[in-house]
Design an enzyme around this catalytic site. Structure first.
Site, PDB file in Angstrom:
ATOM      1  N   CYS A  95      11.439 -10.148 -35.956  1.00  0.00           N
ATOM      2  CA  CYS A  95      12.005 -11.453 -35.631  1.00  0.00           C
ATOM      3  C   CYS A  95      13.507 -11.399 -35.879  1.00  0.00           C
ATOM      4  CB  CYS A  95      11.382 -12.552 -36.489  1.00  0.00           C
ATOM      5  SG  CYS A  95      12.072 -14.187 -36.172  1.00  0.00           S
ATOM      6  N   VAL A  96      14.271 -11.386 -34.805  1.00  0.00           N
ATOM      7  CA  VAL A  96      15.730 -11.382 -34.927  1.00  0.00           C
ATOM      8  C   VAL A  96      16.274 -12.200 -33.763  1.00  0.00           C
ATOM      9  CG1 VAL A  96      15.858  -9.196 -33.682  1.00  0.00           C
ATOM     10  CG2 VAL A  96      17.811  -9.930 -35.053  1.00  0.00           C
TER      11      VAL A  96
END
EC number: 2.3.2.23
Length: 211
Positions: A95-96
């Site tokens: 998750c970025v």
């Protein structure tokens, strides 16, 4: 041939092939590309854990999957090596923001890889996929670092990668130790102090209201 490749326009295939070839011959510091001759939309990568973090001395295998809508849509990133990190789920999903809301079509694979490497130095507990890691990062950094280092020692041992990249925004952020003086420790010690001060202030106000 993989269906993702078949669904990509020829000019996008050429763009991806060119960038992967460039990254293979001239990789960013601490990153190694493993070309997939049969499917260029499946980008295999080895990332060296940055110094000054619990991931130092580890080699982490990951991959980027370029979907049929790439580059209009961002690639999906997965760690194949087990890692204890707030922004990596138990199944390895990363998750970025650059892979989600901050994505722009002109951003390339190099930018994505450097951003993921930065995430090893500066995790974001506000968008945690691993809630336990995110909580420890905020509340008990020493325990977080210990858990992350142990996972690195068990699952991510490997030889050092070579390569320098002057465009790497995280290269100057590295330090020589994991606990106490590393960039992650300094940042989250400051965050923890601010939260403790705010809590004390709130508790004091509540006590005064009871008088």
């Amino acid at each position: 041939m993989n269906s993702n490749v078949e669904n990509l326009p020829p000019h996008i295939i050429r763009r991806v092939y060119k960038e992967v070839s460039t990254l293979t011959s001239d990789p960013p510091e601490g990153i190694k590309i493993i070309p997939n001759e049969e499917d260029i939309t499946d980008v295999q990568v080895h990332i060296e854990g940055p110094e000054g973090t619990p991931y130092a001395a580890g080699i982490f295998r990951m991959k980027l999957i370029l979907g049929k809508d790439f580059p209009a849509a961002p690639p999906k990133g997965y760690f194949l090596t087990k890692i204890f990190h707030p922004n990596v789920s138990n199944n390895g999903e990363i998750c970025v923001n650059v892979l989600k809301k901050d994505w722009k079509a002109e951003l390339g694979i190099r930018h994505v890889l450097l951003t993921i490497k930065c995430l090893l130095i500066h995790p974001n507990p506000e968008s945690a996929l691993n809630e336990e890691a995110g909580r420890l990062l905020l509340e008990n950094y020493e325990e977080y670092a210990s858990r992350a280092k142990l996972m690195t020692e068990i699952h991510a041992q490997g030889s050092t990668l070579r390569g320098k990249d002057p465009t790497d925004p995280c290269s100057s952020a590295s330090a020589t130790v994991v606990s106490g003086d590393g960039p992650m420790a300094k940042k989250h010690a400051g965050d923890r102090d601010k939260k403790l001060a705010a809590k004390k202030k709130t508790d004091k106000k509540r006590a005064l209201r009871r008088l």
